[in-house]
Structures are given as C-alpha cells and as structure tokens.
Design an enzyme around this catalytic site. Structure first.
Site, PDB file in Angstrom:
ATOM      1  N   GLU A  55     -11.021  34.864  77.605  1.00  0.00           N
ATOM      2  CA  GLU A  55     -10.502  34.882  76.236  1.00  0.00           C
ATOM      3  C   GLU A  55     -10.703  33.555  75.526  1.00  0.00           C
ATOM      4  O   GLU A  55     -11.039  33.516  74.339  1.00  0.00           O
ATOM      5  CB  GLU A  55      -9.010  35.240  76.256  1.00  0.00           C
ATOM      6  CG  GLU A  55      -8.420  35.558  74.875  1.00  0.00           C
ATOM      7  CD  GLU A  55      -7.952  34.329  74.106  1.00  0.00           C
ATOM      8  OE1 GLU A  55      -7.757  34.428  72.879  1.00  0.00           O
ATOM      9  OE2 GLU A  55      -7.778  33.244  74.730  1.00  0.00           O
ATOM     10  N   ASP A  69      -7.235  33.129  81.770  1.00  0.00           N
ATOM     11  CA  ASP A  69      -8.013  31.896  81.716  1.00  0.00           C
ATOM     12  C   ASP A  69      -7.293  30.914  80.798  1.00  0.00           C
ATOM     13  O   ASP A  69      -6.401  31.289  80.029  1.00  0.00           O
ATOM     14  CB  ASP A  69      -9.443  32.156  81.243  1.00  0.00           C
ATOM     15  CG  ASP A  69      -9.509  32.733  79.836  1.00  0.00           C
ATOM     16  OD1 ASP A  69      -8.737  33.670  79.536  1.00  0.00           O
ATOM     17  OD2 ASP A  69     -10.335  32.257  79.028  1.00  0.00           O
TER      18      ASP A  69
END
Length: 494
Positions: free
Chosen positions: A183, A118
């Site tokens: 994250e 991400d």
C-alpha cells in the site's frame, strides 16, 4: 419474496437477542496485554515495501498475518500477484495478498475488511525517541513504525472476530479479509487481483470496510471521502552537461530559472490554483456541508501548534476544513537534478525535474487534469521564449472517493460509536488519497465505509508513530459492535 422477508426478520430478531456486548467488551479488556504483544510481534517485522532489501521481511509479514488467520479457523489464501520491475530492469516477487473468510451463511450479510501491513521507512537516526521496530509503551502510547498505519487497526479487526469465537458466539455477519503488503508504494498488483476476483471472492460481499485513516480530534470519526492525487514531473533540459556558473553564467538560459519560473505560475501566494479549469470544476460548498463542518470537533490553535507554524492559510474552521478535504490543492515536493548537498557547489544543472501534485476532488477526472496542467505549463513556457525543452508527465492519477453519509453503513457506524464511546462521531473527509477505495467502488460496485481508530496525533509516516492503548482496545470493541450493527441493516434500506 415472502421467504426473503421472513429470513431477514428472523435474522434481525436473532441478532437482537444474541448480541452480548458487555461480555464481549469484558473479554477484550482481559486480553489487552495479549493484544499488545501481538502488535509488538507485528511491529518488529521491518515490512518496508519501498526497500527491496527488506522484501524478505515483507514476505514474512504476509505469512505471519496469514498464519494468525489460519489459527482462527478461517479459509485463508496467499494470493500470488506477480512481480514488479525494478529501475535496473530486474524483477522482484511482490508480496502475496492475504485473503480470508469467516462464515459463509447465505442468510447473513457479508462484510470485507481491507487493510495493509507494509510500512513507511524508519530508523532511529531519523529522530525517533525509541527503536521504531521495538514497540515501546510510554504513558499509554504504543510507539513503533506501522503501529497506527496500519497494523493495529488490522489486528483490531482480527481480534474482533476472535472475540466472538472465544465466547462461542456466532458472528452476526460473514467476515472476509483482504490484507496487502504494498500500500505504501502504490498497491502494486492489487487492482488486478480485485478485478480478477470480482465474480468470485467479492461476489457475495455486501459492504467493504477500510480502517486506514485517523480521527480528526479526540472524538471518534467516520470518514466519507478522500481526495485523489495527480502527481507530475516537469522536466526542463538545456545544455548537454552541467556548466560552471562562473564561466557560463550570463551566457546561457538556465533550465533551473525556467523551471522555477513556471512553477511560480501554478499557485498564488494565497493558495489559489492558477491552472485554468481546475477551480471551475469544484462543486460549491453547500449549506448542508457547511453545517457538517461547523459541527466537527476541531481545534485550530492545536492544529497550528502541531504543524509548527504561526499562521494558517485560513482563519476559520469551516474554510480550513473545506480546503483540507473538498477543494483541490497544489503542492511542490522537490526538484531532482538540482544541487542539494551541504556545501557551495557553483553549478548550472543541465537538466532539472520538478515534482508536484494536485490533490483532486470529486468531479475532477485525472485525464482532464493531466491535459489542463500540461497545456497550461507549455503555454507559460512558450511565453518565456526559452531554447530549453520542457516535458510534462503525469505519473500518478488516483481518483477521489466519496460516500453517502445517509447510507445505512454510516447509520450503523454512528450506532456503534454511540454504544462504545457514548458520543456521536464526527463525519469527516480525508485530505489524503486512498486509491483502493475508488478501485473497490468502481470494480465491485459495493458500498464502502471508512472507520478509523487511529488518533489525530499518531504521527503517521513521521517520527515516533504511535497507537494509544485506548484507541487500540476500545477500537476493537467498536469493531465488535459494528459487526452487530451491520447485521441489523434491513434489506429494504440498502
């Protein structure tokens, strides 16, 4: 015991004979354009975990990563980690976590590589010179959101395993992957997954490798520590509604005045934290640490120019690095409820909330920091004798992480850097926070190393983020070499 010793000896002997670094490195060079295209494909997916409108892209990103590992013949799973609750009370499916395994030889060591796919938000209007989701090659630099943080490093690890396969060479160790998609927003659900699979997926893992960080200079680095993060909201509430400053100014005690007043007591102009107990918890800088910091390659003038300031807090390298890595800091991030738009609105806000954080270091516990900060701010506020109300909340309590640089994992890292880059690495700490490192350590009990390949000027989270071709390709060779070096660790040295 004799069988174990004999097996270890045979494994070491086999590894020493079979490692064909030159052939593997040549293969990586030949695949350079394919590797760049893989990164281009990944960067094109807007896997922004903070934007719920892009959740479909995030799911697609996880499936893309899983499919790449499946095509390599790995045992791959997309693990459901549940849902997240949104501020409006609705729920949204979290992106599944990709787990994969290559090899299950009980005689070999097993390493687990962690990464995330991400990214932070990005748009051309933010000041990017190129489309952030169209990987652009300019003078050997590959520009795109997530290129360095963390898509290229994840791909480099995958390509390292793939290179062994392509040349029909046995992997020197068993390799597992854990790849997540949240994250950048706190790794929602990952802690629970690690705990749930502690005795299954992680049971045979010997070491965990994280490459979600960067070098400090042009010299490769091994990272052995990160700071934690205690993030606070300090809310001051007064009138029942916003007030006109011309009508009510001078008649009420304003919440903003109270808030700014207590914020000013957190830290001195010279950077000294004023909250009692914080500085006292920090271990003094040892002679050994001083020498390590002195040996690190770091250009203070370049650092100053890069940050765009004409003066730094400290005038020598050791003091600056120490306060960047191993001393706590206070940073004030913003005030919610205050007027911040263009124009001249003459309002007295009824309620304002300051957001600030304390980066903590080993020997500082979040629960204690929470109490120290809360008690201190309430005591300061009480001295103001204000009728307004103060509420202090700690919303993040991420712990710091520290590894032993004498561990064989780090010796293996030094050997791999020497083989690929023909130099010794810097041993550095990271001023930021990577909470998953501490989670892995506390839950699994495994030894951890951080092995960055990102450059010091990659612009993580900023405009024009990039990964250089050099770091991407040589980093892949570095990971290949590291898998071999880890296989050479003797059982008795762990």
């Amino acid at each position: 015991m004799k069988v174990e010793v004999l097996s270890s000896f045979l494994l070491l002997l086999s590894g020493a004979r079979s490692f064909q670094y030159a052939e593997l490195a040549q293969y990586v060079d030949a695949q350079q354009e394919r590797y760049v295209e893989s990164l281009r494909d990944w960067v094109s997916i807007e896997s922004d975990s903070s934007n719920v409108q892009r959740r479909g892209d995030l799911h697609r990103m996880m499936e893309t990563a899983a499919q790449k590992l499946r095509l390599m013949g790995g045992t791959v799973e997309l693990v459901d980690i549940g849902e997240q609750e949104l501020p409006d009370g609705t729920t949204l499916a979290l992106p599944k976590v990709v787990t994969a395994q290559f090899g299950s030889d009980p005689v070999k060591r097993t390493v687990c590589v962690y990464g995330h796919v991400d990214v932070q938000p990005a748009k051309l209007a933010d000041g990017w010179a190129t489309d952030p989701y169209n990987l652009t090659d300019i003078n050997g630099n590959l520009y795109g959101r997530g290129a360095s943080d963390n898509k290229a490093p994840v791909l480099a690890w995958i390509h390292a395993v793939e290179a062994y396969q392509a040349l029909s060479l046995d992997l020197p160790v068993n390799v597992k992957f854990v790849i997540e998609g949240m994250e950048e927003t706190g790794s929602n659900g990952l802690d629970a997954l690690i705990l749930a699979q502690r005795d299954t997926f992680f049971s045979d893992v010997d070491y965990i490798i994280i490459s979600d960080c960067g070098w400090l200079s042009r010299r490769p680095a091994l990272t052995y520590g990160t700071r934690g993060n205690c993030y606070f909201f300090a809310e001051v509430e007064g009138p029942k509604q916003d007030l006109h400053s011309g009508v009510y100014g001078g008649t009420v005690i304003e919440p903003m005045t109270d808030l700014v007043g207590i914020l000013d007591t957190l830290i001195s102009p010279s950077g000294k934290i004023l909250v009692p107990g914080i500085r006292e918890a920090v271990a003094p800088l040892s002679d050994e640490e001083w020498k390590m910091y002195q040996d690190v390659q770091f250009d203070m003038e370049n650092y100053k120019n890069k940050t765009g300031v004409n003066q730094l807090m400290y005038n020598n390298k050791v003091d600056l690095l120490a306060h960047m890595w191993r001393y706590p800091t206070v940073s004030i991030h913003g005030i919610e409820g205050a007027f911040s738009d263009a124009g001249t609105k003459t309002v007295i806000p009824a309620k304002v909330t300051a957001k600030f954080s304390i980066r903590q270091v080993p020997s500082m516990e979040p629960a204690l920091v929470k109490k120290q900060v809360t008690d201190y701010l309430h005591s300061v506020f009480a001295k103001r004798k204000s009728p307004n109300k103060l509420k202090v909340t700690m919303v993040i309590g991420a712990k710091p992480w520290l590894a032993d640089t004498q561990h064989p994992l780090y010796e293996a890292g030094k050997a791999a850097v020497k083989r690929v880059f023909d130099m010794d690495p810097d041993l550095i700490r990271e001023g930021g926070t990577i909470p998953i490192a501490r989670t892995f350590q506390d839950v699994t009990g495994k030894s951890i190393i951080m092995m960055p390949i990102g450059g010091f000027d990659d612009g993580l989270h900023s405009q024009n983020e990039k990964m250089s071709r050099y770091n991407y390709i040589e980093g892949t060779k570095y990971f290949i070499a590291y898998l071999h070096e880890v296989s050479q660790i003797k059982t008795s040295s762990v």
